[in-house]
Design an enzyme around this catalytic site. Structure first.
Site, PDB file in Angstrom:
ATOM      1  N   GLU A   1      17.255  -6.517  10.849  1.00 43.94           N
ATOM      2  CA  GLU A   1      17.332  -6.326   9.573  1.00 43.94           C
ATOM      3  C   GLU A   1      17.030  -4.672   9.549  1.00 43.94           C
ATOM      4  O   GLU A   1      15.849  -4.248   9.820  1.00 43.94           O
ATOM      5  CB  GLU A   1      16.489  -6.956   8.596  1.00 43.94           C
ATOM      6  CG  GLU A   1      16.771  -6.533   7.163  1.00 43.94           C
ATOM      7  CD  GLU A   1      15.326  -7.224   6.366  1.00 43.94           C
ATOM      8  OE1 GLU A   1      14.274  -7.143   6.794  1.00 43.94           O
ATOM      9  OE2 GLU A   1      15.650  -7.561   5.331  1.00 43.94           O
TER      10      GLU A   1
ATOM     11  N   SER B   1       8.545  -9.018   5.075  1.00 46.40           N
ATOM     12  CA  SER B   1       9.511  -9.230   6.340  1.00 46.40           C
ATOM     13  C   SER B   1       9.169 -10.499   6.775  1.00 46.40           C
ATOM     14  O   SER B   1       8.035 -11.349   6.735  1.00 46.40           O
ATOM     15  CB  SER B   1       9.232  -7.957   7.289  1.00 46.40           C
ATOM     16  OG  SER B   1       7.793  -8.160   7.500  1.00 46.40           O
TER      17      SER B   1
ATOM     18  N   GLU C   1       0.712  -1.175   0.070  1.00 39.45           N
ATOM     19  CA  GLU C   1      -0.073  -0.122   0.248  1.00 39.45           C
ATOM     20  C   GLU C   1       0.910   1.446   0.022  1.00 39.45           C
ATOM     21  O   GLU C   1       0.265   2.224  -0.228  1.00 39.45           O
ATOM     22  CB  GLU C   1      -0.787   0.000   0.932  1.00 39.45           C
ATOM     23  CG  GLU C   1      -0.439   0.131   2.510  1.00 39.45           C
ATOM     24  CD  GLU C   1       0.188  -1.339   3.126  1.00 39.45           C
ATOM     25  OE1 GLU C   1       0.431  -2.043   2.201  1.00 39.45           O
ATOM     26  OE2 GLU C   1       0.044  -1.459   4.453  1.00 39.45           O
ATOM     27  N   ARG C   2       2.213   1.201   0.030  1.00 38.23           N
ATOM     28  CA  ARG C   2       3.183   2.328   0.030  1.00 38.23           C
ATOM     29  C   ARG C   2       3.397   2.819  -1.279  1.00 38.23           C
ATOM     30  O   ARG C   2       3.645   3.906  -1.526  1.00 38.23           O
ATOM     31  CB  ARG C   2       4.523   2.025   1.060  1.00 38.23           C
ATOM     32  CG  ARG C   2       3.974   1.895   2.562  1.00 38.23           C
ATOM     33  CD  ARG C   2       5.144   1.597   3.531  1.00 38.23           C
ATOM     34  NE  ARG C   2       5.005   0.248   3.778  1.00 38.23           N
ATOM     35  CZ  ARG C   2       5.974  -0.169   4.424  1.00 38.23           C
ATOM     36  NH1 ARG C   2       6.964   0.455   4.922  1.00 38.23           N
ATOM     37  NH2 ARG C   2       6.097  -1.574   4.770  1.00 38.23           N
TER      38      ARG C   2
ATOM     39  N   CYS D   1      16.254  -6.771  -0.637  1.00 37.30           N
ATOM     40  CA  CYS D   1      16.585  -7.887   0.337  1.00 37.30           C
ATOM     41  C   CYS D   1      17.587  -8.490   0.282  1.00 37.30           C
ATOM     42  O   CYS D   1      18.301  -9.318   0.979  1.00 37.30           O
ATOM     43  CB  CYS D   1      15.163  -8.878   0.114  1.00 37.30           C
ATOM     44  SG  CYS D   1      15.540  -9.580  -1.769  1.00 37.30           S
TER      45      CYS D   1
HETATM   46  P1  NAD Z   1       6.211  -6.161   5.121  1.00 37.04           P
HETATM   47  O1  NAD Z   1       6.187  -7.370   5.462  1.00 37.04           O
HETATM   48  O2  NAD Z   1       5.880  -5.032   6.110  1.00 37.04           O
HETATM   49  O3  NAD Z   1       4.865  -6.069   4.051  1.00 37.04           O
HETATM   50  C1  NAD Z   1       4.903  -6.947   2.920  1.00 37.04           C
HETATM   51  C2  NAD Z   1       3.488  -7.231   2.689  1.00 37.04           C
HETATM   52  O4  NAD Z   1       2.690  -7.638   3.886  1.00 37.04           O
HETATM   53  C3  NAD Z   1       2.635  -5.804   2.146  1.00 37.04           C
HETATM   54  O5  NAD Z   1       2.056  -6.310   1.158  1.00 37.04           O
HETATM   55  C4  NAD Z   1       1.899  -5.440   3.432  1.00 37.04           C
HETATM   56  O6  NAD Z   1       0.528  -4.982   3.150  1.00 37.04           O
HETATM   57  C5  NAD Z   1       1.520  -6.730   4.024  1.00 37.04           C
HETATM   58  N1  NAD Z   1       1.765  -6.737   5.627  1.00 37.04           N
HETATM   59  C6  NAD Z   1       2.285  -6.017   6.424  1.00 37.04           C
HETATM   60  N2  NAD Z   1       1.814  -6.093   7.487  1.00 37.04           N
HETATM   61  C7  NAD Z   1       0.892  -7.233   7.554  1.00 37.04           C
HETATM   62  C8  NAD Z   1       0.221  -7.874   8.638  1.00 37.04           C
HETATM   63  N3  NAD Z   1       0.183  -7.258  10.152  1.00 37.04           N
HETATM   64  N4  NAD Z   1      -0.663  -8.862   8.425  1.00 37.04           N
HETATM   65  C9  NAD Z   1      -0.767  -9.228   7.224  1.00 37.04           C
HETATM   66  N5  NAD Z   1      -0.233  -8.512   6.091  1.00 37.04           N
HETATM   67  C10 NAD Z   1       0.759  -7.674   6.228  1.00 37.04           C
HETATM   68  O7  NAD Z   1       7.515  -5.704   4.010  1.00 37.04           O
HETATM   69  P2  NAD Z   1       7.913  -4.434   3.474  1.00 37.04           P
HETATM   70  O8  NAD Z   1       8.271  -3.498   4.606  1.00 37.04           O
HETATM   71  O9  NAD Z   1       6.874  -4.040   2.547  1.00 37.04           O
HETATM   72  O10 NAD Z   1       9.202  -4.957   2.544  1.00 37.04           O
HETATM   73  C11 NAD Z   1      10.324  -4.961   3.143  1.00 37.04           C
HETATM   74  C12 NAD Z   1      10.905  -6.344   3.612  1.00 37.04           C
HETATM   75  O11 NAD Z   1      10.449  -7.377   2.544  1.00 37.04           O
HETATM   76  C13 NAD Z   1      12.101  -6.579   4.115  1.00 37.04           C
HETATM   77  O12 NAD Z   1      12.136  -7.388   5.425  1.00 37.04           O
HETATM   78  C14 NAD Z   1      12.873  -7.450   2.902  1.00 37.04           C
HETATM   79  O13 NAD Z   1      13.945  -8.093   3.640  1.00 37.04           O
HETATM   80  C15 NAD Z   1      11.790  -7.953   2.601  1.00 37.04           C
HETATM   81  N6  NAD Z   1      12.036  -8.663   1.291  1.00 37.04           N
HETATM   82  C16 NAD Z   1      12.227  -9.963   1.145  1.00 37.04           C
HETATM   83  C17 NAD Z   1      12.362 -10.197  -0.334  1.00 37.04           C
HETATM   84  C18 NAD Z   1      12.807 -11.826  -0.504  1.00 37.04           C
HETATM   85  O14 NAD Z   1      13.098 -12.333  -1.596  1.00 37.04           O
HETATM   86  N7  NAD Z   1      13.385 -12.523   0.507  1.00 37.04           N
HETATM   87  C19 NAD Z   1      12.427  -9.623  -1.502  1.00 37.04           C
HETATM   88  C20 NAD Z   1      11.990  -8.011  -1.121  1.00 37.04           C
HETATM   89  C21 NAD Z   1      11.556  -7.676   0.118  1.00 37.04           C
END
Ligand code: NAD
Length: 496
Positions: free
Chosen positions: A384, A226, A176-177, A281
Site C-alpha cells: 500500500e 494500517s 499524533e501527526r 483508504c
Molecule cells: P497507522 O496504522 O500508522 O496509525 C493509526 C493509529 O495507530 C494512530 O493513532 C497511531 O498513533 C497508532 N499506531 C501507530 N503505530 C502503532 C503501534 N506500533 N502500536 C500501537 N498503535 C500504533 O496509520 P496511519 O499512517 O495514521 O494511516 C494510514 C493508514 O490508515 C493506511 O494504511 C490507510 O489505508 C489506513 N486507513 C484505513 C481506513 C479504512 O477505513 N479501512 C481509513 C483511513 C485510513
C-alpha cells in the site's frame, strides 16, 4: 511553539507525561506545534473520567442526548471552514477537500441525531398465555477510538457521535501527526452541552494505545489505520476481552472495460488516485485495463496528460488541486517505491519524484505518478503506497481482473467503469471486496449505511457507522415477562 492539549474530564491538559512529538506543517517542512504523548497514567485519568461520566450519561434520556447531538451538529456545520483549515495545516490536503471530509463526518452526526429511532427495540405480545417478550439495546461503557492521520475529523466522527448517542462515553486517541482538530472537536462537544468526561481526547503513540488496549475500564475499541497495526489491535484488545473493530489498509483497483469513455474514466482516475495526495483508504491505487493493449495505451496517455496538469501546491492555496504528503518519511518511502517499480521492470509514464513547489521548497511534496505495465509481483503493486501513485495493470478479460482483485490480500474498495450492466453485475457479485463502485471511483457509503472492507482491510465482524455502528456500540437485552404470575412446574418452559 504552540502546544496541543489532551482533553480529559472537560478540561484541556498536557497531562503528566513529559514526552512530546513534533507536529509538522507538510507544506513548509517546518515544525508548527508540539503534541504531548500520553503515558499510561494519562490514559488512566481519561478512562476514569469517562467511566465516572458513564454512570450518569448512560441514564440520560434519548431526548436529552438528541438535543446535544443537534447542537453539536450545528456547531460543526458553523465551524466547517475553521476545521477544514486546521486539517489542511497539519495534514496538508487542500482546504476544499478538507471541507468535504468535515461534511462526510457531519453526515454521521446527522445519522446519530436519529438515535431515538435507531434504538427502538422489538416487542412480541402474548408469546405464551400472559407472556410478552421484548428486546432493547444498552450502551457498553467506555469506548475507545484510535484513528489514522489521513482523515483527522471524519474518521473519529465515524465513531464518537454514534457511541455517545448510544449512551457510551468515549476516549479518542487521534493520530499524533495531525492532532489539533480533535482538541477543537472536544471544545465543540463541550459547547454543545455534553457533560464533562463523556468525550475525552488523549494524544500519543504506541504507549497510549497499549494502555487503552490493556485498560480494564475500556469496553470496546474502534481502530482505523494500517493493516499491521489493525491486526495487532484486534488481537491484543480481543485477548483483553474487549469488543473490537479494526479497519486496516487497502489496495483499491479500478477496472476499466473497453466500452467505457476514456475521457470520463481518466478524469475520475486522476481525481481518485491523486486527490488528497493519494492518502485516502479508498483512493484508487491500481487501474486494471481490460482488453486489447491499444485501449490500455490510450487510457494511460489520457491519464498521464491529466496527471501532468495537476496543480500541486500548499493546501491553503485555493488554486492547488493536490497538497503535500504527511511527513518527510512518507515522501521518502513513496519515492523509494516509485524507484523500485522502475527497477523491477515497470514503465514510468509520469514521474512525480523530485518535484519542487516554488516558495515551498522544503515541503513534503511528491507529484502525481503513473506507473504502467505493473505486474502483481512488483513492490508497487504488493505494497500500500499511500501516496499519489497510480499503477496500471493490464488484464485480458473481466474474469482475469476479478481474479486479480480476489488474489489481493486487501478488500476495502473497488470500482468498475463500463456501459455494460451485465459486466457490472458479474463484477459486483464476483469480487471479494466490501465496497464496490459502478462508474463511481470512490464508493464510500453514506453515513446511514456501514463502511468496511473484507479480508486484511477489516478485523472483527462489524463494519463502522450506520446500523452496524449502532450494533457495535450497544448490546442486546431480551426480557420475557408474565402477568399475572402462574405456579411453577418442573418441565422445560414451552409456549401454551
Ligand atoms: P497507522 O496504522 O500508522 O496509525 C493509526 C493509529 O495507530 C494512530 O493513532 C497511531 O498513533 C497508532 N499506531 C501507530 N503505530 C502503532 C503501534 N506500533 N502500536 C500501537 N498503535 C500504533 O496509520 P496511519 O499512517 O495514521 O494511516 C494510514 C493508514 O490508515 C493506511 O494504511 C490507510 O489505508 C489506513 N486507513 C484505513 C481506513 C479504512 O477505513 N479501512 C481509513 C483511513 C485510513
Amino acid at each position: 511553539m504552540r502546544t496541543v492539549h489532551h482533553w480529559i474530564g472537560g478540561k484541556a491538559t498536557t497531562g503528566e507525561s513529559t514526552r512530546t512529538g513534533p507536529v509538522w506543517n507538510p507544506a513548509t517542512g517546518e515544525q508548527q506545534a508540539e503534541v504531548p504523548l500520553a503515558s499510561a497514567a494519562d490514559v488512566d485519568a481519561a478512562v476514569r473520567s469517562a467511566a465516572a461520566a458513564f454512570e450518569t450519561w448512560s441514564q440520560s434520556s434519548l431526548s436529552q442526548r438528541t438535543k446535544i447531538l443537534f447542537e453539536f451538529r450545528r456547531l460543526v456545520a458553523d465551524n466547517m471552514q475553521r476545521l477544514a483549515e486546521m486539517i489542511s495545516d497539519e495534514h496538508g490536503k487542500v482546504v476544499s477537500d478538507a471541507r468535504g471530509e468535515v461534511q462526510r463526518g457531519l453526515e454521521v452526526v446527522e445519522f446519530a441525531c436519529g438515535i431515538p429511532q435507531l434504538l427502538k427495540g422489538e416487542y412480541s405480545d402474548q408469546v405464551s398465555t400472559g407472556v410478552d417478550l421484548f428486546s432493547f439495546r444498552e450502551p457498553l461503557g467506555v469506548c475507545a477510538g484510535i484513528t489514522p492521520f489521513n482523515f483527522p475529523v471524519m474518521v473519529p466522527m465515524w465513531m464518537h457521535p454514534i457511541a455517545i448517542a448510544c449512551g457510551n462515553t468515549f476516549v479518542l486517541k487521534p493520530s499524533e501527526r495531525d492532532p489539533s482538530p480533535s482538541e477543537f472537536v472536544a471544545q465543540l462537544w463541550a459547547e454543545a452541552g455534553l457533560p464533562d468526561g463523556v468525550f475525552n481526547v488523549v494524544h500519543g503513540d504506541k504507549e497510549a494505545v497499549d494502555a487503552l488496549l490493556d485498560h480494564s475500564g475500556v469496553a470496546a475499541v474502534s481502530f482505523v489505520g494500517s493493516t499491521p497495526i489493525a491486526r495487532y489491535i484486534h488481537q491484543r484488545a480481543s485477548a483483553a476481552g474487549k469488543r473490537v473493530q479494526a479497519l486496516g489498509g487497502a489496495k483499491n483497483h479500478a477496472v476499466v472495460l473497453p466500452d467505457a469513455s476514456i475521457d470520463h474514466v481518466s478524469d475520475h482516475l486522476v481525481a481518485a488516485a491523486f486527490g488528497s495526495a493519494g492518502e485516502r483508504c479508498m483512493a484508487i491505487s491500481a487501474a486494471v485495463t481490460v482488453g486489447p493493449g491499444t485501449s490500455a495505451d490510450e487510457l494511460v496517455a489520457a491519464v498521464s496528460e491529466k496527471a501532468r496538469k495537476t496543480k500541486v501546491g500548499p493546501g491553503r492555496d485555493p488554486s492547488s488541486e493536490m497538497g503535500p504528503v504527511i511527513t518527510a518519511a512518507a515522501r521518502d518511502r513513496i519515492v523509494g517505491l516509485i524507484g523500485s517499480g522502475q527497477e523491477q521492470g515497470a514503465t514510468l509514464a509520469v514521474d512525480g519524484r523530485g518535484i519542487t513547489v516554488p516558495g515551498h521548497e522544503n515541503g513534503f511534496f511528491v507529484g502525481p505518478t503513473v506507473i504502467d505495465h505493473v505486474s502483481r509481483d512488483m513492490d508497487v503493486y504488493r505494497e500500500e503506497i499511500f501516496g499519489p501513485v497510480l499503477s496500471v495493470v493490464r488484464a485480458d478479460t473481466v474474469d482475469d481482473a476479478i481474479a486479480l482483485i480476489n488474489a489481493n490480500p486487501y478488500g476495502n474498495g473497488t470500482a468498475i467503469f463500463t456501459s455494460s450492466g451485465e459486466a457490472a453485475r458479474r463484477f459486483q457479485r464476483g469480487v471479494k471486496v466490501g465496497m464496490i463502485g459502478i462508474n463511481v471511483p470512490i464508493p464510500v457509503p453514506m453515513a446511514y449505511y456501514s463502511f468496511g472492507g473484507w479480508k486484511d482491510s477489516l478485523f472483527g465482524e462489524r463494519h463502522i457507522h450506520g446500523p452496524e455502528g449502532v450494533s457495535f456500540y450497544t448490546r442486546a437485552k431480551v426480557v420475557t415477562s408474565r402477568w399475572p404470575r402462574v405456579d411453577a412446574s418442573f418441565h422445560f418452559p414451552t409456549a401454551t
